[in-house]
Design an enzyme around this catalytic site. Structure first.
Site, short mmCIF file in Angstrom:
data_model
loop_
_atom_site.label_atom_id
_atom_site.label_comp_id
_atom_site.label_asym_id
_atom_site.label_seq_id
_atom_site.Cartn_x
_atom_site.Cartn_y
_atom_site.Cartn_z
N HIS A 44 -8.16 74.73 -50.35
CA HIS A 44 -7.69 75.14 -49.03
C HIS A 44 -7.36 73.94 -48.15
O HIS A 44 -8.03 73.67 -47.14
CB HIS A 44 -8.72 76.04 -48.35
CG HIS A 44 -8.60 77.47 -48.76
ND1 HIS A 44 -9.59 78.40 -48.57
CD2 HIS A 44 -7.58 78.14 -49.36
CE1 HIS A 44 -9.19 79.57 -49.03
NE2 HIS A 44 -7.98 79.44 -49.52
N CYS A 105 -14.37 76.28 -59.68
CA CYS A 105 -15.60 75.52 -59.44
C CYS A 105 -16.73 76.10 -60.28
O CYS A 105 -16.88 77.32 -60.39
CB CYS A 105 -15.96 75.58 -57.96
SG CYS A 105 -17.60 74.94 -57.56
N GLU A 135 -12.52 83.58 -52.98
CA GLU A 135 -13.67 83.36 -53.88
C GLU A 135 -14.45 84.66 -54.07
O GLU A 135 -14.79 85.03 -55.20
CB GLU A 135 -14.59 82.29 -53.30
CG GLU A 135 -15.87 82.10 -54.11
CD GLU A 135 -16.94 81.32 -53.38
OE1 GLU A 135 -18.11 81.74 -53.40
OE2 GLU A 135 -16.61 80.27 -52.77
N THR A 172 -20.45 80.82 -52.16
CA THR A 172 -20.96 79.45 -52.31
C THR A 172 -21.01 78.69 -51.00
O THR A 172 -21.82 77.78 -50.83
CB THR A 172 -20.09 78.65 -53.30
OG1 THR A 172 -18.73 78.60 -52.81
CG2 THR A 172 -20.10 79.26 -54.68
N SER A 228 -9.90 77.24 -44.42
CA SER A 228 -10.99 76.82 -45.31
C SER A 228 -12.32 77.37 -44.80
O SER A 228 -12.73 77.09 -43.68
CB SER A 228 -11.05 75.29 -45.38
OG SER A 228 -12.27 74.86 -45.94
N SER A 272 -12.39 70.17 -48.91
CA SER A 272 -11.04 70.02 -49.48
C SER A 272 -10.21 68.97 -48.75
O SER A 272 -9.01 68.85 -49.00
CB SER A 272 -10.30 71.37 -49.42
OG SER A 272 -11.03 72.38 -50.09
#
Length: 289
Positions: A44, A105, A135, A172, A228, A272
């Protein structure tokens, strides 16, 4: 005027690994005349994605694949982004016989595998996170019937059957303090709920570092993509401590009046955010002052 960086900030190993995967694929597949696609935003951060485009990578969106509007051929390559993707996307890519490199990830992959295993053992899954985040969408797509909550208040109102067993999984990048409150509530009210704390370690230390820094500086800049999740959480944590907290993507967004009367300037960056952007912002601040 002093610029102070957070003790932990910038690229996490998941982001670094995804970018490294792209470069390794590019090197491995050079001279083979095969198109290389990245599924959506690898990470992101627009700067990172634009740089990859300049290197020759193409972008294919999930919606294009799901709606059969993509341009993928059997000999093409698709790199799965760091956030992972939907189970249905994996199935479609397999049917299309494209070559897939998975840059998801390992924390995300581990949560996904835990979800699958716990459902096999008869647990119902309660997922804590943002249901609209890619995610979370990707992880829960591997389950049968997942309930997703983002706030303690939602969990407090949830119907939990004492005759069933539950497993709690998390995004996460979840705010660690939010998770602790949810864990405390569940542990105090239910004995049939198993809590699997899978918040990324890199996320946790970055959140702790920004909380510490926000108390020490006159102004704090959070650098990262506006979409993000981990960057937004760094901003939220700092903003509750230091009113003069600003979220920016590049040096172009800096405003001179922000720094009036400021002696200590704090900086942190999302997982990121590349180092070169941080340096550009630091140089701009020095020019302003």
């Amino acid at each position: 005027m002093e610029i102070i960086r957070a003790k932990h900030m910038g690229f996490c190993f998941g982001v670094s690994g995804a970018i490294e995967t792209c470069h390794n694929v590019l090197k491995k597949e050079e001279n083979k005349n095969r198109r290389i696609f990245i599924l959506g935003m690898l990470v992101h951060n627009r700067y990172v994605v634009d740089k990859l485009k300049d290197e020759g990578f193409l972008i294919v969106e999930e919606e294009e694949i799901l709606n059969q509007k993509d341009d993928l051929n059997e000999n093409d390559i698709v790199i799965i982004r760091a956030h992972g993707t939907l189970k249905k996307i994996y199935n479609i890519l397999n049917e299309k016989r494209v070559k897939v490199y998975d840059a998801t990830c390992k924390f995300v992959t581990h949560i996904r595998e835990t979800l699958i295993e716990m459902e096999k053992q008869g647990y119902e899954i309660i997922f804590i996170g943002d249901k609209n985040h890619p995610e979370v969408k990707g992880i829960i797509s591997f389950g049968e019937n997942i309930r997703v909550y983002n706030e303690l208040e939602e969990v407090e109102k949830a119907e939990i059957d004492s005759n069933k067993k539950y497993c709690v999984l998390t995004q996460t990048t979840l705010n660690k303090k939010k998770l602790e409150k949810i864990k405390s509530f569940l542990e105090n009210h239910y004995s049939n709920v198993k809590i699997s704390d899978k918040v990324c370690g890199a996320t946790q230390v970055r959140q702790e570092a920004v909380e510490e820094l926000a108390k020490e500086v006159d102004i704090l800049l959070v650098i990262g993509g506006k979409n993000s999740s981990n960057t937004k959480k760094l901003y939220d944590i700092s903003k509750t401590i230091n009113e003069k907290t600003y979220l920016i993507e590049s040096e172009k967004e800096l405003e001179k009046n922000w720094f009036d009367g400021c002696e200590k300037i704090g900086i942190t960056a999302g997982a990121s955010t590349p180092e070169e952007i941080v340096i550009n912002i630091e140089n701009k601040i020095r020019g302003i002052n």
